[in-house]
Scaffold this motif. Sequence first.
Motif, mmCIF file in Angstrom:
data_model
loop_
_atom_site.group_PDB
_atom_site.id
_atom_site.type_symbol
_atom_site.label_atom_id
_atom_site.label_comp_id
_atom_site.label_asym_id
_atom_site.label_seq_id
_atom_site.Cartn_x
_atom_site.Cartn_y
_atom_site.Cartn_z
ATOM 1 N N LYS A 28 0.854 -1.193 0.000
ATOM 2 C CA LYS A 28 0.000 0.000 0.000
ATOM 3 C C LYS A 28 0.890 1.243 0.000
ATOM 4 C CE LYS A 28 -3.781 -2.086 2.624
ATOM 5 N NZ LYS A 28 -3.177 -3.215 3.338
ATOM 6 N N PRO A 29 0.557 2.240 -0.829
ATOM 7 C CA PRO A 29 1.355 3.474 -0.828
ATOM 8 C C PRO A 29 1.358 4.127 0.552
ATOM 9 C CG PRO A 29 -0.159 3.437 -2.680
ATOM 10 C CD PRO A 29 -0.529 2.277 -1.788
ATOM 11 N N LEU A 30 2.518 4.610 0.951
ATOM 12 C CA LEU A 30 2.666 5.264 2.247
ATOM 13 C C LEU A 30 3.117 6.697 2.000
ATOM 14 C CD1 LEU A 30 2.889 4.828 5.423
ATOM 15 C CD2 LEU A 30 5.315 4.527 5.002
ATOM 16 N N ALA A 31 2.333 7.658 2.466
ATOM 17 C CA ALA A 31 2.709 9.075 2.308
ATOM 18 C C ALA A 31 3.871 9.365 3.253
ATOM 19 C CB ALA A 31 1.522 9.968 2.628
ATOM 20 N N PRO A 32 4.913 10.032 2.769
ATOM 21 C CA PRO A 32 6.098 10.294 3.608
ATOM 22 C C PRO A 32 5.920 11.493 4.529
ATOM 23 C CG PRO A 32 6.460 11.152 1.421
ATOM 24 C CD PRO A 32 5.104 10.480 1.402
ATOM 25 N N LYS A 33 4.761 11.612 5.137
ATOM 26 C CA LYS A 33 4.447 12.754 6.000
ATOM 27 C C LYS A 33 5.430 12.809 7.177
ATOM 28 C CE LYS A 33 0.454 14.896 8.119
ATOM 29 N NZ LYS A 33 -0.922 14.733 8.548
ATOM 30 N N GLY A 34 6.076 13.939 7.338
ATOM 31 C CA GLY A 34 7.015 14.115 8.437
ATOM 32 C C GLY A 34 8.379 13.486 8.203
ATOM 33 N N MET A 35 8.582 12.863 7.048
ATOM 34 C CA MET A 35 9.880 12.242 6.763
ATOM 35 C C MET A 35 10.821 13.249 6.110
ATOM 36 S SD MET A 35 8.981 8.477 5.289
ATOM 37 C CE MET A 35 10.335 7.479 5.838
ATOM 38 N N SER A 36 12.099 13.054 6.359
ATOM 39 C CA SER A 36 13.122 13.880 5.709
ATOM 40 C C SER A 36 14.359 13.018 5.560
ATOM 41 C CB SER A 36 13.420 15.118 6.554
ATOM 42 O OG SER A 36 13.923 14.712 7.816
ATOM 43 N N GLY A 37 15.372 13.560 4.926
ATOM 44 C CA GLY A 37 16.604 12.799 4.787
ATOM 45 C C GLY A 37 17.531 13.387 3.758
ATOM 46 N N LYS A 38 18.518 12.563 3.380
ATOM 47 C CA LYS A 38 19.528 12.985 2.419
ATOM 48 C C LYS A 38 19.747 11.850 1.431
ATOM 49 C CE LYS A 38 23.076 15.559 3.482
ATOM 50 N NZ LYS A 38 24.314 16.069 4.013
ATOM 51 N N LEU A 39 19.904 12.216 0.161
ATOM 52 C CA LEU A 39 20.172 11.254 -0.897
ATOM 53 C C LEU A 39 21.613 11.465 -1.357
ATOM 54 C CD1 LEU A 39 18.484 9.123 -2.532
ATOM 55 C CD2 LEU A 39 18.410 10.809 -4.342
ATOM 56 N N THR A 40 22.394 10.390 -1.343
ATOM 57 C CA THR A 40 23.782 10.451 -1.792
ATOM 58 C C THR A 40 23.922 9.564 -3.019
ATOM 59 O OG1 THR A 40 24.511 10.754 0.490
ATOM 60 C CG2 THR A 40 26.191 10.124 -1.109
ATOM 61 N N VAL A 41 24.459 10.117 -4.102
ATOM 62 C CA VAL A 41 24.645 9.372 -5.345
ATOM 63 C C VAL A 41 26.141 9.250 -5.617
ATOM 64 C CG1 VAL A 41 24.160 9.279 -7.819
ATOM 65 C CG2 VAL A 41 22.465 10.266 -6.266
ATOM 66 N N LEU A 42 26.619 7.992 -5.727
ATOM 67 C CA LEU A 42 28.018 7.733 -6.047
ATOM 68 C C LEU A 42 28.066 7.160 -7.451
ATOM 69 C CD1 LEU A 42 28.967 6.017 -2.677
ATOM 70 C CD2 LEU A 42 29.510 8.337 -3.364
ATOM 71 N N ASN A 43 28.610 7.945 -8.376
ATOM 72 C CA ASN A 43 28.700 7.535 -9.771
ATOM 73 C C ASN A 43 30.178 7.497 -10.135
ATOM 74 O OD1 ASN A 43 28.078 6.877 -12.362
ATOM 75 N ND2 ASN A 43 27.201 8.853 -12.902
ATOM 76 N N THR A 45 33.738 7.975 -9.432
ATOM 77 C CA THR A 45 34.431 8.796 -8.433
ATOM 78 C C THR A 45 33.639 10.059 -8.104
ATOM 79 O OG1 THR A 45 35.676 9.919 -10.161
ATOM 80 C CG2 THR A 45 36.718 8.008 -9.148
ATOM 81 N N GLU A 46 32.528 10.263 -8.801
ATOM 82 C CA GLU A 46 31.711 11.462 -8.623
ATOM 83 C C GLU A 46 30.687 11.234 -7.508
ATOM 84 O OE1 GLU A 46 28.721 13.523 -11.573
ATOM 85 O OE2 GLU A 46 30.640 13.099 -12.564
ATOM 86 N N LYS A 47 30.601 12.180 -6.587
ATOM 87 C CA LYS A 47 29.645 12.070 -5.480
ATOM 88 C C LYS A 47 28.768 13.309 -5.465
ATOM 89 C CE LYS A 47 29.486 11.847 -0.446
ATOM 90 N NZ LYS A 47 30.275 11.765 0.793
ATOM 91 N N SER A 48 27.448 13.107 -5.387
ATOM 92 C CA SER A 48 26.550 14.250 -5.251
ATOM 93 C C SER A 48 25.544 13.953 -4.151
ATOM 94 C CB SER A 48 25.850 14.569 -6.573
ATOM 95 O OG SER A 48 25.142 13.438 -7.033
ATOM 96 N N GLU A 49 25.142 14.993 -3.460
ATOM 97 C CA GLU A 49 24.189 14.862 -2.357
ATOM 98 C C GLU A 49 23.071 15.877 -2.514
ATOM 99 O OE1 GLU A 49 26.822 13.312 1.408
ATOM 100 O OE2 GLU A 49 26.535 15.455 1.196
ATOM 101 N N ALA A 50 21.892 15.488 -2.043
ATOM 102 C CA ALA A 50 20.754 16.413 -2.051
ATOM 103 C C ALA A 50 19.843 16.062 -0.890
ATOM 104 C CB ALA A 50 19.990 16.303 -3.370
ATOM 105 N N ASP A 51 19.198 17.080 -0.337
ATOM 106 C CA ASP A 51 18.223 16.846 0.725
ATOM 107 C C ASP A 51 16.968 16.235 0.140
ATOM 108 O OD1 ASP A 51 19.806 17.829 2.802
ATOM 109 O OD2 ASP A 51 19.173 19.893 2.417
ATOM 110 N N LEU A 52 16.357 15.325 0.888
ATOM 111 C CA LEU A 52 15.072 14.730 0.512
ATOM 112 C C LEU A 52 13.977 15.446 1.283
ATOM 113 C CD1 LEU A 52 16.042 10.966 0.595
ATOM 114 C CD2 LEU A 52 15.036 12.118 -1.360
#
Length: 91
Positions: A28-43, A45-52
């Motif tokens: 069942k789909p779950l709404a991410p209410k109140g959730m937060s975080g960070k997404l890190t992408v390693l491609n 040697t390249e690293k990028s980060e963004a807030d979720l």
Amino acid sequence: VVATASDLGFELVGTPTGAAIYIEDHGKPLAPKGMSGKLTVLNGTEKSEADLAAAGDRLEAKGVKLAAGAKVVAALTTAEKKAITVRFTVK
């Protein structure tokens, strides 16, 4: 790309502006209410980060690029302050 952590299903989807994560609780789909975080992408040697941030029925990270073979780590915090780490490999 789909991964499972803490009895929840997480689907990572590339978007024109970055990435989105959809969350399911036993199918069942779950709404991410109140959730937060960070997404890190390693491609290579390249690293990028963004807030979720919650955006309707998903979590969104802007400014990251998902390339084939990239390793992605989502470090999430639930509304109850529970930490969840989800790992993806982009196909």
